[in-house]
Design a protein around this motif. Structure first.
Motif, mmCIF file in Angstrom:
data_model
loop_
_atom_site.group_PDB
_atom_site.id
_atom_site.type_symbol
_atom_site.label_atom_id
_atom_site.label_comp_id
_atom_site.label_asym_id
_atom_site.label_seq_id
_atom_site.Cartn_x
_atom_site.Cartn_y
_atom_site.Cartn_z
ATOM 1 N N GLN A 3 -3.910 -3.252 -15.012
ATOM 2 C CA GLN A 3 -2.953 -4.199 -14.483
ATOM 3 C C GLN A 3 -2.394 -5.026 -15.629
ATOM 4 O OE1 GLN A 3 -4.222 -6.281 -10.803
ATOM 5 N NE2 GLN A 3 -6.134 -5.137 -10.974
ATOM 6 N N GLN A 6 0.532 -9.692 -13.509
ATOM 7 C CA GLN A 6 0.022 -9.362 -12.185
ATOM 8 C C GLN A 6 -1.314 -10.047 -11.923
ATOM 9 O OE1 GLN A 6 -0.025 -5.084 -12.392
ATOM 10 N NE2 GLN A 6 1.981 -4.879 -11.395
ATOM 11 N N THR A 10 -1.880 -12.978 -9.110
ATOM 12 C CA THR A 10 -2.904 -12.844 -8.068
ATOM 13 C C THR A 10 -3.868 -14.014 -8.088
ATOM 14 O OG1 THR A 10 -2.758 -10.432 -8.258
ATOM 15 C CG2 THR A 10 -4.692 -11.335 -7.146
ATOM 16 N N LEU A 60 3.525 2.098 -0.762
ATOM 17 C CA LEU A 60 3.103 0.724 -0.507
ATOM 18 C C LEU A 60 1.634 0.490 -0.835
ATOM 19 C CD1 LEU A 60 4.849 0.019 2.929
ATOM 20 C CD2 LEU A 60 5.586 -0.713 0.655
ATOM 21 N N PRO A 87 -0.267 0.482 -3.702
ATOM 22 C CA PRO A 87 -0.638 -0.491 -4.750
ATOM 23 C C PRO A 87 -0.423 -1.938 -4.327
ATOM 24 C CG PRO A 87 0.605 1.322 -5.683
ATOM 25 C CD PRO A 87 0.717 1.463 -4.202
ATOM 26 N N LEU A 88 0.729 -2.216 -3.689
ATOM 27 C CA LEU A 88 0.994 -3.587 -3.231
ATOM 28 C C LEU A 88 0.035 -3.985 -2.121
ATOM 29 C CD1 LEU A 88 2.706 -6.142 -3.241
ATOM 30 C CD2 LEU A 88 4.285 -5.011 -1.658
ATOM 31 N N ARG A 126 -3.412 -4.944 -3.489
ATOM 32 C CA ARG A 126 -3.471 -6.291 -4.073
ATOM 33 C C ARG A 126 -3.464 -7.358 -2.989
ATOM 34 N NH1 ARG A 126 0.242 -3.614 -7.601
ATOM 35 N NH2 ARG A 126 -0.714 -3.207 -9.633
ATOM 36 N N ILE A 127 -2.676 -7.134 -1.939
ATOM 37 C CA ILE A 127 -2.632 -8.120 -0.856
ATOM 38 C C ILE A 127 -3.972 -8.174 -0.130
ATOM 39 C CG2 ILE A 127 -1.553 -8.695 1.346
ATOM 40 C CD1 ILE A 127 1.023 -7.521 0.311
#
Length: 358
Positions: free
Chosen positions: A197, A201, A205, A247, A249-250, A253-254
């Motif tokens: 990362q 990023q 986060t 979607l 990877p996003l 992280r969420i």
């Protein structure tokens, strides 16, 4: 004022030292597992065990040193530790002496643990001790009175503690199930976001987790935890409707942010007053560790179900719909519980009005 400032500084030192030790130990251990070349199944098993240790150990270690900002300290330590597990191995893998560097990181983490124990000992020695006869007598009378009162309520406290622990376990289990179900899109989601990362990023986060955890510390009731479960339901539903691997990877992280916020938010349901007084008792330790254990079990269960032949294919919509509905039910139960508490508080205030001061 000076004593309060010194106590606050000690809390900050303990929390920061604990967070540093957890991040270094997890990052170094994850790097050694990756560089050992065990193979994908064995490495995933070791990283899963490391994730379980993180989810159990961080809330337990942060039970005392965090002070009044327990959610902030726990969430920040969780996100830093989980990020170190996923971000440090890719950076050290390309080094000529990556194994040596990882070993040094582990040694520094162990040193931070020793320093943290020394801080805890210093804090215990710094607590005021009443040595005069009157103080001893009053302390004895207060202790005896408290013991008599506590003995009358032992059965009720045990039953309440069991109910709270079971409730925490069920809520954490459903939260972990929704996170683990992401493995259909990204198999490595079992141990958090994977791959190297960028610094921005990681910083974004960490900032998001700290900001949301700070708001959670200042909020009242179950509003934060309710919002987290609704966010999980919305995200799982979006993934089910779009069915887009891009979607993943996003979403990973969420979900990592949601996980690091959900565990400390669940700990606030224990009853802070009673558990703060008995932070070292067996029921308090059990209620502190059960969210991490149940959450990880839910992650493993969700990952196992989402990678079966049926749920990995067209049947994944059924699993995701169940996960979304379960999160909505959890949010509804929290809203109902908060409403019942407000009703009981109003009735208690109506029957036992406060006496105005003279």
């Amino acid at each position: 004022m000076a004593a309060a400032s010194t106590d606050s500084a000690m809390h900050v030192r303990r929390a920061s030292t604990t967070g540093l030790a957890c991040a270094l130990l997890a990052g170094g251990a994850a790097t050694l597992v990756v560089l050992a070349g065990f193979g994908q199944p064995t490495s995933a098993l070791w990283l899963s065990a490391l994730t379980l240790a993180t989810m159990i150990g961080v809330p337990l270690l942060m039970a005392r040193p965090a002070g009044t900002h327990n959610a902030l300290a726990t969430a920040a330590t969780l996100i830093v530790t989980m990020t170190a597990m996923s971000a440090v191995p890719p950076y050290l893998r390309g080094l000529a002496h990556g194994t040596l560097v990882a070993t040094l990181v582990l040694m520094v983490g162990a040193g931070a643990c020793v320093y943290r124990l020394r801080l805890a000992a210093v804090g215990a020695d710094a607590e005021p001790h009443h040595g005069d006869a009157g103080g001893v007598t009053n302390a004895y009378r207060t202790t005896a009175s408290t013991s008599r009162i506590a003995s009358l309520n032992t059965d009720g406290a045990v039953n309440t503690g069991r109910q709270t622990t079971a409730r925490l376990a069920s809520l954490a289990l459903f939260a972990g199930l929704s996170s683990g179900s992401l493995a259909r899109f990204q198999l490595s989601a079992l141990c958090g976001a994977s791959g190297a990362q960028s610094f921005w990023q990681i910083a974004l986060t960490l900032t998001a987790v700290c900001a949301l955890a700070y708001l959670a510390d200042r909020s009242r009731g179950n509003a934060t935890l309710t919002a987290l479960y609704l966010a999980r339901a919305a995200l799982v539903g979006t993934l089910a409707l779009t069915d887009s691997p891009a979607l993943a990877p996003l979403a990973a992280r969420i979900f990592l942010v949601l996980d690091c916020l959900t565990i400390p938010a669940l700990l606030n349901l224990r009853g802070n007053a009673s558990n703060a007084a008995n932070a070292s008792s067996a029921p308090a330790i059990l209620s502190t560790t059960c969210p991490g254990i149940a959450h990880h079990v839910g992650m493993v269960l969700g990952a196992a179900l989402s990678t079966t032949s049926y749920f990995f294919g067209d049947g994944f919509v059924v699993l995701y719909a169940f996960s979304a509905v379960a999160n909505v039910i959890c949010a509804a139960s929290l809203v109902s519980d908060q409403r019942d508490r407000s009703t009981r508080h109003r009735h208690s205030t109506a029957y036992h009005p406060t006496t105005p001061s003279a």
